[in-house]
Design an enzyme around this catalytic site. Structure first.
Site, PDB file in Angstrom:
ATOM      1  N   THR B 186      -9.531   4.539 -17.417  1.00 56.07           N
ATOM      2  CA  THR B 186      -9.024   3.830 -16.026  1.00 56.07           C
ATOM      3  C   THR B 186      -9.619   4.617 -15.105  1.00 56.07           C
ATOM      4  O   THR B 186      -9.394   5.628 -14.852  1.00 56.07           O
ATOM      5  CB  THR B 186      -7.513   3.781 -16.318  1.00 56.07           C
ATOM      6  N   GLU B 332      -2.440   2.371 -18.927  1.00 57.61           N
ATOM      7  CA  GLU B 332      -1.746   3.305 -19.233  1.00 57.61           C
ATOM      8  C   GLU B 332      -0.423   2.884 -19.901  1.00 57.61           C
ATOM      9  O   GLU B 332       0.303   3.676 -20.726  1.00 57.61           O
ATOM     10  CB  GLU B 332      -1.094   4.133 -18.179  1.00 57.61           C
ATOM     11  N   LYS B 441       4.562   4.803   5.178  1.00 61.43           N
ATOM     12  CA  LYS B 441       5.592   5.325   5.370  1.00 61.43           C
ATOM     13  C   LYS B 441       6.231   5.644   6.761  1.00 61.43           C
ATOM     14  O   LYS B 441       5.649   6.566   7.325  1.00 61.43           O
ATOM     15  CB  LYS B 441       5.600   6.588   4.494  1.00 61.43           C
ATOM     16  N   TRP B 446       9.812   2.449   4.040  1.00 60.88           N
ATOM     17  CA  TRP B 446       8.644   1.984   3.521  1.00 60.88           C
ATOM     18  C   TRP B 446       7.934   0.482   4.217  1.00 60.88           C
ATOM     19  O   TRP B 446       9.063  -0.279   4.098  1.00 60.88           O
ATOM     20  CB  TRP B 446       8.452   1.717   2.215  1.00 60.88           C
TER      21      TRP B 446
END
Lengths: 543, 543
Positions: B186, B332, B441, B446
């Protein structure tokens, strides 16, 4: 070289955690003795955690066997998760067995705790003096119902009191996925019942595979009425697979008659149900008289436990506009082994040809390897004609019984002998032709007792027929046909032989036909061939 | 106490054995450069066994990595089974990567053998001098096609010659289910590509779970066009799950344009297909001009790889009368993590409300545990509002990269950090709001860059918008909005700010808006925020 994926064991607790977290509002509905009870996957999980803590407080340890004598209900479901979730073993006892068998099974399993429905109080109070390992009894009821019951069973605990005594602050322990999760005894026709000890791994793999579209096809929008008792091979695994899929789950309690089942199917909007042929026949009988009770949302019915007759499948599909899926398996197989798995040519078939396939036991799903073998263990061809002993292998099939009862049960290649005799065709469709112990072994070839019995039923005067093998000096065994005629009708040996000649090979024809006034049956209504073999053990066939 | 069920490992070979034995006649169809090729699960199995023997004869040993540079075809499928079946590791290489990345990946994996489609001959002959571990190259073609190709790649072997040189007398070896089965790299936006090493166990569990009715719903009567390349996370596991379900499988080869895809869907009667949004958009564009090419039997479309736009889902459902299932996952994760999993209230919802749910990334299927956490690893509520880093855990999720590249990738509880930022609502529906590296941030909270970009697009003059975080002395970071206007249209900072004010919280408003003539993109067409962050690293926000 090993892969680098996470080492997460397959545990039963993951199912209820999943169902509670993603399908928490989805209902779990139970018919109890006093009415309908509504719960949800979230509440089942909360109460299973409380129950787990209560069991630990009672001293239940990993590996301990905890017995249930109970119908299908939310409490039984909570026990499925609480007992296995803490690493103990849920032993679901079949209350329909004879008291001696119950005593044997509970003592053999060394159950330390027994949880029971109120209706089994008289039974358990009779058994109690003979139960050598059970330390405590718990009534699946609240304190109010438990108090009077203590007259019958002193020291009896209330399930609801146990649950209420704990909070739900509990993290399911993580352990080896090969740990035993549940135990179910199977009563053969000979010898003592034998325990099948399922693991967390086998339970999860079976649940995953049986969720496939060609088998249960469960999803978050299905509503399942689980008629199969949870003491029969874990209710075909549905208490697990329904959680995995997030389906709504409905439990009928003890009321398995046609009227009660139809009411529940209709009232809860069930889309799917599963049960033995008897239950479906009861439903059809009820609907004949009460067409207004028709369950309008029912789309699929799964039949297993014993073979579904062609007429039953046809009636269900035409009268209820539902699809029937015929399953085959056994306690030793968790239990599902085969299912409909319709071939790609399905849509091009006539409905009669489709029915031909539906009456068969179906094709194995992934995870079950199947072969048929002759007397010498030689594999037979999959030609739809050769019939042999069915042997199976896979991660949710037993390798031995509890405490190694019955000795070795798998062959050198790891295949378990099912005791069924069947043909398999080139597409993999399996059709059971007999039980191995009932097949007649004639000159190294096998004759199907069931095929001969069905052939005899073609004579209009025959009510029931039984065929057993009789020892023969030359051929090892030859068939004896016992026929019971319908009241007031007559038939001769020659007439019957004429009918048979049209249906079976010449060498299959019975050496003798006896007319009898009655045939013996087992407690569950099946022909008692063991009894017949005893009765005719010294019978001499004409030469 | 352990259960007493059979110890059968979960192995990839069991899938092809099952498909060949029960669904042997079911077709496997491939579009090759020279036309349509027809095979079947039985033939795939036979040839996979021949190929397995050929690989062993070439010296391939358990654990060896065998690379493919190939489009989807029956030969690639045979390699899936032959390589993993003998305990070697199938390394599917993405031919779309840059040559330097390909060299890095093949050398890092230490591939000993490389099998390639003819169209990759020029590429591989260029790479060859840099490939330090590959001992042999095999062309996925017959001898006639291989002979001239040896001018480009001396010593090249022919796949068909290898297969023809062996008989099919072969029994798949049985080994530990944790053995590595395949390897897929990946490529993150930073650092070198990293390899995910799947095990047989993870592959089988992922295939089982993804067959569920709420995800792929594969069955023996489905026909699947696998548009997702087999070098992208094992083609979403479909080469495995299709065998498990006995579905007909169709491979498009290299022709992924709308016309070719429609022709194959229609010609083969495909009921189901899966691919990234681009492929579906291509189909729609083709059908606009050629309505007669409409695939009449297509019922379901699975979209993943990147988020499907609301308009794409709506168009596919209305114009093709098909059901769209939006999936989310990553290499994954084997790769499927979430799917549609429609709630029970589905039928009661308006089509607009249904669409609201369909554009979300869906709910986790059983086997994937998911949480969202804040900067301090604290779990956030599932209220559909709080957004945090998505972490996942489960038996088909990576615990580390090949050769431990990138160090530890799971937290102390075993959760893998996906790098996606999302909300989860009370029913478990997850919606990605950003990539973790792109989120701004600000003062411990956030701000979603994607939400801000979408808000800016509401201004009719804005063609594209990008939001990045700029270092800020007080707030750590504050948003900078870069806007590219449509040709000939104008907009002011104040106008844009006014539009944003109506869509986002006041503290989310960017500290600065810059109009740019062009925004940088990656090779795959995504906004290149890494580049933007570099460009504006020293940018000072107005105070």
């Amino acid at each position: 070289m090993f892969g680098l994926m996470q080492d997460r064991p397959l545990l039963v607790s993951s199912l209820i955690e999943y169902a509670a977290s993603i399908h928490g509002d989805t209902e779990v509905v139970s018919r109890l003795a006093d009415g309908i009870h509504r719960s949800s996957w979230r509440t089942i999980h909360t109460r299973a955690k409380q129950l787990a803590k209560a069991l630990l407080a009672l001293g239940v340890k990993p590996g301990d066997r905890v017995a249930t004598l109970a119908w299908n209900s939310h409490r039984h479901l909570e026990l499925y998760y609480a007992v296995s979730g803490i690493g103990a073993v849920l032993h679901t006892v079949n209350p329909r067995l004879f008291p001696e068998q119950l005593t044997y099974i509970i003592n053999h399993a060394e159950d330390s705790l027994l949880l029971l429905d109120a209706m089994f109080l008289p039974l358990v109070s009779k058994l109690r003096p003979h139960l050598s390992t059970v330390k405590q009894f718990v009534l699946l009821a609240d304190e109010a119902a438990t108090t009077p019951a203590r007259e019958q069973l002193p020291g009896l605990l209330s399930y609801e009191t146990l649950v209420a005594g704990q909070d739900a602050e509990f993290v399911w322990p993580v352990f080896d996925e090969n740990t035993a999760a549940s135990l179910c005894y199977t009563s053969g026709t000979t010898g003592n019942p034998k325990g099948v000890l399922y693991s967390h791994r086998s339970t999860l793999l079976h649940a995953l595979a049986s969720c496939m579209k060609d088998i249960l096809a469960l999803s978050s929008r299905e509503c399942v009425l689980l008629i199969v008792p949870m003491f029969h091979a874990n209710g075909w695994g549905v208490p697990y697979s329904a959680a995995m899929a997030g389906a709504k789950l409905v439990f009928p309690g003890a009321a398995l008659d046609g009227a009660s089942v139809c009411e529940l199917l209709r009232g809860e909007g069930c889309t799917l149900s599963m049960g033995v042929p008897t239950v479906w026949l009861g439903m059809l009988a009820h609907l004949e008289k009460h067409p207004e009770a028709r369950p309008t949302q029912l789309r699929r019915g799964l039949i297993g436990g014993s073979a579904a007759a062609r007429s039953l499948i046809a009636r269900l599909e035409s009268e209820l506009s539902m699809e029937v899926i015929h399953l085959w398996g056994m306690t030793e197989m968790s239990p599902v082994g085969t299912g409909a798995l319709r071939p790609r040519r399905w849509e091009a078939m006539t409905s009669d040809q489709q029915l031909d396939l539906k009456v068969k036991q179906g094709r194995v799903m992934w995870g079950v390897e199947m072969k048929i073998v002759d007397d010498n263990g030689r594999e037979l061809p999959h030609d739809g004609k050769a019939f042999g002993l069915v042997k199976v292998r896979g991660p949710w099939i037993a390798k031995s019984y509890f405490k190694a009862e019955g000795g070795t049960i798998i062959d050198e290649d790891g295949f378990f002998s099912t005791g069924d005799v069947a043909t398999i065709d080139s597409e993999g469709f399996m059709q059971i032709t007999d039980r191995a112990k009932d097949v007649i072994k004639s000159g190294g070839e096998w004759i199907s007792s069931i095929d001969l019995e069905n052939a005899a039923l073609a004579h209009p005067a025959v009510q029931e027929a039984a065929v057993i093998g009789i020892a023969h000096p030359t051929w090892q065994e030859r068939p004896l046909l016992l026929a019971q005629l319908k009241p007031g009708l007559t038939a001769t040996r020659d007439e019957l032989m004429e009918v048979l000649t049209q249906k079976v090979a010449k060498w299959w024809l019975p050496d003798e036909i006896l007319f009898v006034s009655e045939l013996p049956h087992t407690a569950t209504g099946k022909l008692n061939k063991l009894k017949l073999r005893e009765l005719y053990r010294d019978h001499k066939l004409p030469t």
